[in-house]
Design an enzyme around this catalytic site. Structure first.
Site, PDB file in Angstrom:
ATOM      1  N   GLU B  90       0.825  -1.197   0.000  1.00 24.79           N
ATOM      2  CA  GLU B  90       0.000   0.000   0.000  1.00 24.79           C
ATOM      3  C   GLU B  90       0.863   1.252   0.000  1.00 24.79           C
ATOM      4  O   GLU B  90       1.941   1.274   0.592  1.00 24.79           O
ATOM      5  CB  GLU B  90      -0.875   0.018   1.260  1.00 24.79           C
ATOM      6  CG  GLU B  90      -1.815  -1.157   1.319  1.00 24.79           C
ATOM      7  CD  GLU B  90      -2.554  -1.233   2.640  1.00 24.79           C
ATOM      8  OE1 GLU B  90      -2.675  -0.195   3.320  1.00 24.79           O
ATOM      9  OE2 GLU B  90      -3.006  -2.333   2.982  1.00 24.79           O
ATOM     10  N   CYS B 103       3.330   8.317   1.424  1.00 24.58           N
ATOM     11  CA  CYS B 103       3.750   7.356   2.443  1.00 24.58           C
ATOM     12  C   CYS B 103       4.010   6.022   1.745  1.00 24.58           C
ATOM     13  O   CYS B 103       3.080   5.417   1.201  1.00 24.58           O
ATOM     14  CB  CYS B 103       2.640   7.235   3.490  1.00 24.58           C
ATOM     15  SG  CYS B 103       2.999   6.061   4.780  1.00 24.58           S
ATOM     16  N   CYS B 110       5.303  -7.564   7.575  1.00 27.03           N
ATOM     17  CA  CYS B 110       6.264  -7.044   8.557  1.00 27.03           C
ATOM     18  C   CYS B 110       6.530  -8.119   9.601  1.00 27.03           C
ATOM     19  O   CYS B 110       5.661  -8.931   9.896  1.00 27.03           O
ATOM     20  CB  CYS B 110       5.696  -5.797   9.224  1.00 27.03           C
ATOM     21  SG  CYS B 110       6.844  -4.998  10.361  1.00 27.03           S
ATOM     22  N   CYS B 114       3.702  -5.568  15.924  1.00 25.92           N
ATOM     23  CA  CYS B 114       3.152  -4.557  16.839  1.00 25.92           C
ATOM     24  C   CYS B 114       1.639  -4.784  17.006  1.00 25.92           C
ATOM     25  O   CYS B 114       0.937  -5.081  16.034  1.00 25.92           O
ATOM     26  CB  CYS B 114       3.422  -3.155  16.307  1.00 25.92           C
ATOM     27  SG  CYS B 114       5.187  -2.775  16.195  1.00 25.92           S
ATOM     28  N   CYS B 117      -0.947  -2.755  14.768  1.00 34.48           N
ATOM     29  CA  CYS B 117      -0.667  -2.615  13.331  1.00 34.48           C
ATOM     30  C   CYS B 117      -1.281  -3.757  12.534  1.00 34.48           C
ATOM     31  O   CYS B 117      -1.079  -4.930  12.857  1.00 34.48           O
ATOM     32  CB  CYS B 117       0.845  -2.576  13.104  1.00 34.48           C
ATOM     33  SG  CYS B 117       1.291  -2.522  11.365  1.00 34.48           S
ATOM     34  N   GLY B 155       5.806  -2.408   6.597  1.00 35.18           N
ATOM     35  CA  GLY B 155       7.167  -2.910   6.779  1.00 35.18           C
ATOM     36  C   GLY B 155       8.019  -2.042   7.680  1.00 35.18           C
ATOM     37  O   GLY B 155       7.670  -0.899   8.002  1.00 35.18           O
ATOM     38  N   GLU B 156       9.135  -2.601   8.090  1.00 34.04           N
ATOM     39  CA  GLU B 156      10.100  -1.913   8.951  1.00 34.04           C
ATOM     40  C   GLU B 156      11.300  -1.552   8.074  1.00 34.04           C
ATOM     41  O   GLU B 156      12.075  -2.441   7.681  1.00 34.04           O
ATOM     42  CB  GLU B 156      10.502  -2.832  10.103  1.00 34.04           C
ATOM     43  CG  GLU B 156      11.760  -2.443  10.850  1.00 34.04           C
ATOM     44  CD  GLU B 156      11.781  -1.006  11.343  1.00 34.04           C
ATOM     45  OE1 GLU B 156      10.810  -0.584  12.002  1.00 34.04           O
ATOM     46  OE2 GLU B 156      12.768  -0.297  11.054  1.00 34.04           O
ATOM     47  N   SER B 187      10.789   6.162   9.093  1.00 33.06           N
ATOM     48  CA  SER B 187      10.247   5.859  10.418  1.00 33.06           C
ATOM     49  C   SER B 187      10.576   4.421  10.790  1.00 33.06           C
ATOM     50  O   SER B 187      10.496   3.520   9.946  1.00 33.06           O
ATOM     51  CB  SER B 187       8.727   6.056  10.399  1.00 33.06           C
ATOM     52  OG  SER B 187       8.165   5.658  11.625  1.00 33.06           O
ATOM     53  N   SER B 209       9.250   5.254  16.298  1.00 31.72           N
ATOM     54  CA  SER B 209       7.950   4.829  16.820  1.00 31.72           C
ATOM     55  C   SER B 209       8.130   4.449  18.285  1.00 31.72           C
ATOM     56  O   SER B 209       8.769   3.448  18.587  1.00 31.72           O
ATOM     57  CB  SER B 209       7.446   3.612  16.047  1.00 31.72           C
ATOM     58  OG  SER B 209       7.171   3.965  14.722  1.00 31.72           O
ATOM     59  N   LEU B 210       7.567   5.228  19.158  1.00 35.95           N
ATOM     60  CA  LEU B 210       7.788   4.988  20.596  1.00 35.95           C
ATOM     61  C   LEU B 210       6.535   4.399  21.247  1.00 35.95           C
ATOM     62  O   LEU B 210       6.569   3.327  21.816  1.00 35.95           O
ATOM     63  CB  LEU B 210       8.192   6.290  21.286  1.00 35.95           C
ATOM     64  CG  LEU B 210       8.935   6.113  22.601  1.00 35.95           C
ATOM     65  CD1 LEU B 210      10.346   5.621  22.352  1.00 35.95           C
ATOM     66  CD2 LEU B 210       8.978   7.414  23.382  1.00 35.95           C
ATOM     67  N   HIS B 211       5.460   5.162  21.262  1.00 35.09           N
ATOM     68  CA  HIS B 211       4.118   4.699  21.661  1.00 35.09           C
ATOM     69  C   HIS B 211       3.924   4.373  23.135  1.00 35.09           C
ATOM     70  O   HIS B 211       2.788   4.179  23.563  1.00 35.09           O
ATOM     71  CB  HIS B 211       3.671   3.517  20.798  1.00 35.09           C
ATOM     72  CG  HIS B 211       3.829   3.771  19.325  1.00 35.09           C
ATOM     73  ND1 HIS B 211       3.362   4.926  18.721  1.00 35.09           N
ATOM     74  CD2 HIS B 211       4.433   3.059  18.351  1.00 35.09           C
ATOM     75  CE1 HIS B 211       3.663   4.894  17.432  1.00 35.09           C
ATOM     76  NE2 HIS B 211       4.321   3.783  17.188  1.00 35.09           N
ATOM     77  N   HIS B 285      -6.006   4.638  14.031  1.00 38.88           N
ATOM     78  CA  HIS B 285      -6.986   4.104  13.085  1.00 38.88           C
ATOM     79  C   HIS B 285      -7.346   2.708  13.581  1.00 38.88           C
ATOM     80  O   HIS B 285      -6.501   1.805  13.514  1.00 38.88           O
ATOM     81  CB  HIS B 285      -6.392   3.965  11.679  1.00 38.88           C
ATOM     82  CG  HIS B 285      -6.210   5.266  10.974  1.00 38.88           C
ATOM     83  ND1 HIS B 285      -6.816   5.540   9.776  1.00 38.88           N
ATOM     84  CD2 HIS B 285      -5.494   6.358  11.284  1.00 38.88           C
ATOM     85  CE1 HIS B 285      -6.478   6.759   9.378  1.00 38.88           C
ATOM     86  NE2 HIS B 285      -5.667   7.270  10.277  1.00 38.88           N
ATOM     87  N   CYS B 328      -2.057   1.656   7.583  1.00 43.67           N
ATOM     88  CA  CYS B 328      -1.280   0.772   6.737  1.00 43.67           C
ATOM     89  C   CYS B 328      -1.577  -0.689   7.051  1.00 43.67           C
ATOM     90  O   CYS B 328      -1.723  -1.085   8.184  1.00 43.67           O
ATOM     91  CB  CYS B 328       0.204   1.059   6.837  1.00 43.67           C
ATOM     92  SG  CYS B 328       0.982   0.496   8.315  1.00 43.67           S
TER      93      CYS B 328
END
Lengths: 216, 342
Positions: B90, B103, B110, B114, B117, B155-156, B187, B209-211, B285, B328
């Site tokens: 995507e 993006c 991935c 997470c 995700c 993906g990472e 990212s 990406s911390l979160h 989302h 995503c």
């Protein structure tokens, strides 16, 4: 990419086959670690390390990893050909996949059993449950040792051969009614970890009680 | 098998020219045609001798992949779906008044797993090549309007660093697509030592990406925490900022009651001490089956105020494209399981 400055060279002591395709690679241990931690391993200081869970006990004289060579992989085919006396580079142990609970369920597929083996061989098995999965019985790594250590708290799951629970680990998890305060530790492919985590959450287990480690 | 020249760097194109028995400058000419003039065939390369064009046609290709589907949101956001080896990736086009951002994805699926995700639910399928990453940029109708590119799709990126670095080189080079390094952001969840390699070999912006600012809580959201602790990643960035001036931002998706309390803000301030950074607070989302709920606007505004009061710039990123499954992984995971409307 160079390995971190803290990486050091060690000599391989043992490199044995395990199951259909697995390998058990050992070197002399001269560092302390917490069972569940990982090390970065490479054959060349100019090649980035790959991360592997330590699979040996934290009082054993050797440090060991359990891995499956990937044909298209950069490092694992090389590691699989090492012989005693060869040298590899390892990073200091790191990571926090640590079971500090008294009661927990460990769930592993393939070489994802490695951190749990380190925990068991370090004296942390207790009354914990291990749900181990593989396609073939031969790839239920250290099955006999698990049977001896855990007795009926050891559940082997196999998708392609008979004689143990028939199906994936997720099917076994789904078939059980888990107390809501159970803590789960998952280690294996990201697919298994995500599927098992989603399943447990759908059963009402809080996600804060699910600790996961994925291969990458 | 023909060699796809799209996605090769100038150095690779020059080396390829030499391999063909041609002068090095053929590589420069090819780079001009492929990236500056976006040629899709060798026939149009009018300053190349006919025998050279013929040789290139026989041995090489300029493969691009058109998107198979595009959905447009009421807010103008577009979600493109590109096929890759039987799977899908995507790409989101996000137009705003002062910028047009794309993006892009760096992997199919991935490995990071997470909790919040959707891409992670596909598991890992494949790494994208530099060509497949760049294809997302040049194959959309809005290419000429793009001002920013962010590697925040599926993906990472640091788990596919070599291809990502090649794509960055082509995106930012004068001989390539010519984007400013200040307009590109990668990212990551923070993989070491790949992050060090990324800082050494590129100058584009970085977003972590911390979160969650708490180790155990972050680990329950992001398994990577059990391998690469956020303290190690933040310490690395802090040390690099003594000599590295690139912008570093913190990505923080806000989950109601999970990571949006004053306790979290206070710990976040402590963790980010000494770091030159800004925090992007992001609306969640929702994805199917998740135990997480997005924070409401008042909780996010409170976090923003608390961070700002402590001297940390914080912005709330507007939620975009919710009506077209813009988070995503949502669209491609759906595409794997149900037939798509076209």
């Amino acid at each position: 990419m160079k390995v971190p400055a803290s990486t050091k060279s060690v000599m391989v002591c043992q490199n044995l086959p395990r199951g259909k395709r697995g390998r058990w690679l050992s070197w002399e241990r001269d560092f302390d670690f917490l069972p569940g931690q990982i090390v970065g391993v490479t054959d060349d200081p100019n090649r980035p390390p790959r991360w592997y869970s330590l699979a040996s006990g934290n009082k054993d004289s050797w440090a060991s990893i359990l891995f499956t060579p990937v044909d298209s992989g950069e490092l694992s085919p090389i590691l699989s050909r090492l012989v005693p006396g060869d040298r590899i580079w390892i990073t200091p142990p790191q990571g926090s996949f640590l079971d500090k609970k008294k009661q927990a369920v460990w769930v592993a597929t393939g070489t994802g059993v490695a951190p749990f083996l380190a925990m068991a061989r370090s004296g942390f098995a207790g009354t914990r449950v291990l749900v181990q999965g593989a396609r073939y019985l031969e790839d239920l790594y250290f099955r006999e040792e698990w049977q001896k250590r855990l007795g009926k708290n050891y559940i082997a799951c196999c998708t392609r051969e008979q004689g143990v629970f028939d199906g994936r680990v997720t099917r076994y998890l789904e078939s059980q009614k888990w107390p809501m305060d159970t803590h789960f530790f998952l280690c294996g492919s990201s697919e298994m970890v995500v599927d098992a985590r989603d399943l447990l959450i759908s059963q009402g287990i809080p996600f804060s009680q699910i600790v996961a480690e994925v291969y990458f | 098998m023909s060699t796809n020249l799209f996605g090769l760097t100038l150095g690779q194109l020059r080396a390829f020219a030499v391999d063909l028995g041609r002068p090095t400058y053929l590589g420069n000419q090819l780079a001009q045609w492929i990236y500056k003039r976006r040629a899709t065939s060798f026939e149009v390369m009018s300053d190349l001798a006919v025998p050279v064009r013929k040789q290139l046609q026989e041995l090489c290709s300029l493969e691009r992949q058109e998107p198979t589907r595009v959905d447009e949101s009421r807010d103008g956001t577009k979600k493109y779906l590109f096929p890759v080896n039987g799977k899908f990736i995507e790409t989101a086009y996000i137009p705003e008044t002062d910028r047009k951002t794309l993006c892009v994805s760096s992997q199919v699926g991935c490995k990071m797993g997470c909790l919040f995700c959707m891409t992670g639910k596909q598991g890992f399928q494949a790494n994208l090549t530099s060509a497949q990453i760049l294809n997302q940029v040049v194959s959309i109708a809005e290419f000429s309007q793009l001002t920013n590119v962010v590697y925040m799709g599926m993906g990472e990126p640091l788990d596919n660093l070599d291809a990502v670095l090649l794509s960055l080189e082509i995106l930012t080079a004068d001989w390539g697509l010519g984007f400013s390094q200040q307009k590109i952001t990668v990212s990551s969840v923070g993989l070491l030592p790949a992050l060090e390699d990324f800082f050494n070999r590129s100058k584009v912006r970085f977003a972590l990406s911390l979160h969650s600012p708490f180790d155990e809580e972050r680990a329950s959201l992001m398994p990577v925490q059990n391998v690469h602790a956020m303290d190690d990643v933040l310490d690395f960035i802090r040390n690099r900022q003594e000599s590295d001036v690139r912008r570093v931002s913190i990505e923080y998706i806000c989950f109601a009651g999970v990571n949006d309390t004053p306790r979290h803000t206070k710990e976040l301030v402590r963790r980010l001490h000494g770091l030159k950074t800004r925090v992007n607070l992001i609306h969640f989302h929702p994805i199917p089956g998740t135990p997480l709920q997005g924070s409401d606007s008042s909780a996010m505004e409170r976090m923003q105020r608390e961070l700002s009061a402590k001297g940390i710039a914080a912005t709330i990123r507007r939620s975009r494209g919710e009506d077209i499954w813009a988070a995503c992984g949502l669209l491609s995971t759906k595409a794997l399981t149900v037939p798509l409307k076209t």
